[in-house]
Design a protein around this motif. Structure first.
Motif, PDB file in Angstrom:
ATOM      1  N   ARG A  41      -0.447  -6.702   0.839  1.00  0.00           N
ATOM      2  CA  ARG A  41      -0.221  -5.764   1.947  1.00  0.00           C
ATOM      3  C   ARG A  41       0.787  -4.693   1.541  1.00  0.00           C
ATOM      4  O   ARG A  41       0.647  -3.535   1.890  1.00  0.00           O
ATOM      5  CB  ARG A  41       0.264  -6.532   3.185  1.00  0.00           C
ATOM      6  CG  ARG A  41       0.516  -5.653   4.370  1.00  0.00           C
ATOM      7  CD  ARG A  41      -0.779  -5.042   4.904  1.00  0.00           C
ATOM      8  NE  ARG A  41      -0.466  -4.181   6.028  1.00  0.00           N
ATOM      9  CZ  ARG A  41      -0.985  -2.993   6.235  1.00  0.00           C
ATOM     10  NH1 ARG A  41      -1.907  -2.539   5.407  1.00  0.00           N
ATOM     11  NH2 ARG A  41      -0.635  -2.272   7.255  1.00  0.00           N
ATOM     12  N   ARG A  42       1.781  -5.076   0.774  1.00  0.00           N
ATOM     13  CA  ARG A  42       2.779  -4.107   0.303  1.00  0.00           C
ATOM     14  C   ARG A  42       2.117  -3.056  -0.586  1.00  0.00           C
ATOM     15  O   ARG A  42       2.412  -1.866  -0.485  1.00  0.00           O
ATOM     16  CB  ARG A  42       3.892  -4.813  -0.445  1.00  0.00           C
ATOM     17  CG  ARG A  42       4.969  -3.880  -0.925  1.00  0.00           C
ATOM     18  CD  ARG A  42       6.042  -4.629  -1.689  1.00  0.00           C
ATOM     19  NE  ARG A  42       6.989  -3.709  -2.252  1.00  0.00           N
ATOM     20  CZ  ARG A  42       8.213  -3.550  -1.815  1.00  0.00           C
ATOM     21  NH1 ARG A  42       8.647  -4.257  -0.808  1.00  0.00           N
ATOM     22  NH2 ARG A  42       9.017  -2.690  -2.375  1.00  0.00           N
ATOM     23  N   ALA A  43       1.218  -3.486  -1.462  1.00  0.00           N
ATOM     24  CA  ALA A  43       0.506  -2.538  -2.327  1.00  0.00           C
ATOM     25  C   ALA A  43      -0.348  -1.593  -1.490  1.00  0.00           C
ATOM     26  O   ALA A  43      -0.409  -0.386  -1.778  1.00  0.00           O
ATOM     27  CB  ALA A  43      -0.351  -3.296  -3.333  1.00  0.00           C
ATOM     28  N   GLU A  44      -1.005  -2.112  -0.451  1.00  0.00           N
ATOM     29  CA  GLU A  44      -1.798  -1.260   0.439  1.00  0.00           C
ATOM     30  C   GLU A  44      -0.914  -0.239   1.148  1.00  0.00           C
ATOM     31  O   GLU A  44      -1.275   0.933   1.263  1.00  0.00           O
ATOM     32  CB  GLU A  44      -2.517  -2.107   1.488  1.00  0.00           C
ATOM     33  CG  GLU A  44      -3.646  -2.945   0.956  1.00  0.00           C
ATOM     34  CD  GLU A  44      -4.220  -3.873   2.013  1.00  0.00           C
ATOM     35  OE1 GLU A  44      -3.720  -3.865   3.157  1.00  0.00           O
ATOM     36  OE2 GLU A  44      -5.180  -4.590   1.705  1.00  0.00           O
ATOM     37  N   ILE A  45       0.238  -0.664   1.621  1.00  0.00           N
ATOM     38  CA  ILE A  45       1.153   0.224   2.329  1.00  0.00           C
ATOM     39  C   ILE A  45       1.671   1.308   1.392  1.00  0.00           C
ATOM     40  O   ILE A  45       1.767   2.486   1.778  1.00  0.00           O
ATOM     41  CB  ILE A  45       2.308  -0.579   2.957  1.00  0.00           C
ATOM     42  CG1 ILE A  45       1.780  -1.397   4.129  1.00  0.00           C
ATOM     43  CG2 ILE A  45       3.434   0.330   3.410  1.00  0.00           C
ATOM     44  CD1 ILE A  45       2.774  -2.386   4.699  1.00  0.00           C
ATOM     45  N   GLU A  46       1.998   0.950   0.150  1.00  0.00           N
ATOM     46  CA  GLU A  46       2.481   1.941  -0.812  1.00  0.00           C
ATOM     47  C   GLU A  46       1.395   2.966  -1.138  1.00  0.00           C
ATOM     48  O   GLU A  46       1.678   4.160  -1.250  1.00  0.00           O
ATOM     49  CB  GLU A  46       2.987   1.252  -2.069  1.00  0.00           C
ATOM     50  CG  GLU A  46       4.301   0.531  -1.871  1.00  0.00           C
ATOM     51  CD  GLU A  46       4.759  -0.237  -3.094  1.00  0.00           C
ATOM     52  OE1 GLU A  46       4.031  -0.252  -4.110  1.00  0.00           O
ATOM     53  OE2 GLU A  46       5.854  -0.821  -3.025  1.00  0.00           O
ATOM     54  N   ALA A  47       0.143   2.523  -1.286  1.00  0.00           N
ATOM     55  CA  ALA A  47      -0.955   3.453  -1.553  1.00  0.00           C
ATOM     56  C   ALA A  47      -1.162   4.379  -0.355  1.00  0.00           C
ATOM     57  O   ALA A  47      -1.376   5.589  -0.521  1.00  0.00           O
ATOM     58  CB  ALA A  47      -2.232   2.676  -1.864  1.00  0.00           C
ATOM     59  N   GLN A  51      -0.760   8.549  -0.132  1.00  0.00           N
ATOM     60  CA  GLN A  51      -1.809   9.407   0.427  1.00  0.00           C
ATOM     61  C   GLN A  51      -1.255  10.264   1.560  1.00  0.00           C
ATOM     62  O   GLN A  51      -1.521  11.466   1.634  1.00  0.00           O
ATOM     63  CB  GLN A  51      -2.980   8.552   0.940  1.00  0.00           C
ATOM     64  CG  GLN A  51      -4.044   9.324   1.668  1.00  0.00           C
ATOM     65  CD  GLN A  51      -4.776  10.317   0.794  1.00  0.00           C
ATOM     66  OE1 GLN A  51      -4.864  10.153  -0.413  1.00  0.00           O
ATOM     67  NE2 GLN A  51      -5.278  11.374   1.393  1.00  0.00           N
ATOM     68  N   LEU A  52      -0.463   9.661   2.436  1.00  0.00           N
ATOM     69  CA  LEU A  52       0.123  10.410   3.546  1.00  0.00           C
ATOM     70  C   LEU A  52       1.124  11.448   3.051  1.00  0.00           C
ATOM     71  O   LEU A  52       1.227  12.539   3.632  1.00  0.00           O
ATOM     72  CB  LEU A  52       0.779   9.453   4.539  1.00  0.00           C
ATOM     73  CG  LEU A  52      -0.182   8.576   5.336  1.00  0.00           C
ATOM     74  CD1 LEU A  52       0.586   7.566   6.176  1.00  0.00           C
ATOM     75  CD2 LEU A  52      -1.095   9.407   6.210  1.00  0.00           C
ATOM     76  N   ALA A  53       1.838  11.149   1.975  1.00  0.00           N
ATOM     77  CA  ALA A  53       2.770  12.126   1.405  1.00  0.00           C
ATOM     78  C   ALA A  53       2.014  13.334   0.853  1.00  0.00           C
ATOM     79  O   ALA A  53       2.456  14.479   1.021  1.00  0.00           O
ATOM     80  CB  ALA A  53       3.613  11.474   0.309  1.00  0.00           C
ATOM     81  N   ARG A  54       0.851  13.084   0.230  1.00  0.00           N
ATOM     82  CA  ARG A  54       0.027  14.199  -0.265  1.00  0.00           C
ATOM     83  C   ARG A  54      -0.492  15.041   0.900  1.00  0.00           C
ATOM     84  O   ARG A  54      -0.484  16.269   0.837  1.00  0.00           O
ATOM     85  CB  ARG A  54      -1.138  13.670  -1.098  1.00  0.00           C
ATOM     86  CG  ARG A  54      -0.735  13.218  -2.484  1.00  0.00           C
ATOM     87  CD  ARG A  54      -1.944  12.959  -3.368  1.00  0.00           C
ATOM     88  NE  ARG A  54      -2.781  11.879  -2.868  1.00  0.00           N
ATOM     89  CZ  ARG A  54      -2.664  10.601  -3.210  1.00  0.00           C
ATOM     90  NH1 ARG A  54      -1.719  10.244  -4.048  1.00  0.00           N
ATOM     91  NH2 ARG A  54      -3.478   9.699  -2.717  1.00  0.00           N
ATOM     92  N   LEU A  56       0.908  15.356   3.831  1.00  0.00           N
ATOM     93  CA  LEU A  56       2.049  16.074   4.386  1.00  0.00           C
ATOM     94  C   LEU A  56       2.380  17.307   3.554  1.00  0.00           C
ATOM     95  O   LEU A  56       2.649  18.378   4.098  1.00  0.00           O
ATOM     96  CB  LEU A  56       3.265  15.152   4.474  1.00  0.00           C
ATOM     97  CG  LEU A  56       4.550  15.785   5.003  1.00  0.00           C
ATOM     98  CD1 LEU A  56       4.358  16.267   6.439  1.00  0.00           C
ATOM     99  CD2 LEU A  56       5.700  14.804   4.907  1.00  0.00           C
ATOM    100  N   ALA A  57       2.338  17.181   2.239  1.00  0.00           N
ATOM    101  CA  ALA A  57       2.612  18.321   1.371  1.00  0.00           C
ATOM    102  C   ALA A  57       1.568  19.428   1.583  1.00  0.00           C
ATOM    103  O   ALA A  57       1.910  20.612   1.641  1.00  0.00           O
ATOM    104  CB  ALA A  57       2.634  17.879  -0.088  1.00  0.00           C
ATOM    105  N   ALA A  58       0.294  19.034   1.719  1.00  0.00           N
ATOM    106  CA  ALA A  58      -0.760  20.022   1.963  1.00  0.00           C
ATOM    107  C   ALA A  58      -0.558  20.712   3.313  1.00  0.00           C
ATOM    108  O   ALA A  58      -0.718  21.930   3.432  1.00  0.00           O
ATOM    109  CB  ALA A  58      -2.132  19.356   1.900  1.00  0.00           C
ATOM    110  N   LEU A  59      -0.194  19.937   4.325  1.00  0.00           N
ATOM    111  CA  LEU A  59       0.039  20.527   5.646  1.00  0.00           C
ATOM    112  C   LEU A  59       1.262  21.432   5.642  1.00  0.00           C
ATOM    113  O   LEU A  59       1.254  22.495   6.285  1.00  0.00           O
ATOM    114  CB  LEU A  59       0.194  19.429   6.699  1.00  0.00           C
ATOM    115  CG  LEU A  59      -1.085  18.685   7.063  1.00  0.00           C
ATOM    116  CD1 LEU A  59      -0.781  17.527   7.995  1.00  0.00           C
ATOM    117  CD2 LEU A  59      -2.089  19.630   7.701  1.00  0.00           C
ATOM    118  N   ASN A  60       2.314  21.046   4.925  1.00  0.00           N
ATOM    119  CA  ASN A  60       3.496  21.906   4.830  1.00  0.00           C
ATOM    120  C   ASN A  60       3.158  23.227   4.141  1.00  0.00           C
ATOM    121  O   ASN A  60       3.642  24.285   4.546  1.00  0.00           O
ATOM    122  CB  ASN A  60       4.628  21.190   4.096  1.00  0.00           C
ATOM    123  CG  ASN A  60       5.321  20.171   4.971  1.00  0.00           C
ATOM    124  OD1 ASN A  60       5.294  20.269   6.199  1.00  0.00           O
ATOM    125  ND2 ASN A  60       5.948  19.196   4.354  1.00  0.00           N
ATOM    126  N   ALA A  61       2.326  23.172   3.112  1.00  0.00           N
ATOM    127  CA  ALA A  61       1.904  24.398   2.425  1.00  0.00           C
ATOM    128  C   ALA A  61       1.079  25.273   3.368  1.00  0.00           C
ATOM    129  O   ALA A  61       1.246  26.500   3.403  1.00  0.00           O
ATOM    130  CB  ALA A  61       1.100  24.053   1.172  1.00  0.00           C
TER     131      ALA A  61
END
Length: 102
Positions: A41-47, A51-54, A56-61
């Motif tokens: 579950r930890r590995a799933e959460i990290e993945a 994905q959410l960080a990517r 967020l970066a696209a939305l910020n751009a």
């Protein structure tokens, strides 16, 4: 009576203790790997976090681009080239010296 050594069978309580201890060890090991807070579950959460960080970066751009366009079309700073581009795109305006290919 025989004088040889006699062997006593292990006590039932000892067997039950080790069986329960072994069962608990298996359960907690399984929970540590497969459970809601386990390694998988930890590995799933990290993945998912990556994905959410990517995203967020696209939305910020995208927000930064929109803010730039908004500033360039504001009353304080009017970019005539951008205004012309947007009018042509939205309203379909064409200059007399342009050729439109559809």
């Amino acid at each position: 009576m025989s004088t040889g050594s006699t062997r006593n069978p292990p006590a039932i309580g000892t067997l039950v203790f080790f069986a329960v201890a072994f069962s608990l060890t298996l359960y907690f090991t399984f929970a540590a790997i497969q459970g809601d807070y386990g390694l998988f579950r930890r590995a799933e959460i990290e993945a998912e976090q990556k994905q959410l960080a990517r995203e967020l970066a696209a939305l910020n751009a995208r927000v930064a681009r929109m803010e730039n366009l908004t500033t360039r079309l504001s009353d304080d700073f009017l970019d005539l080239d951008l205004l012309s581009e947007r009018a042509r795109d939205i309203l379909g305006y064409v200059r007399a010296d342009e050729i439109v290919i559809r």
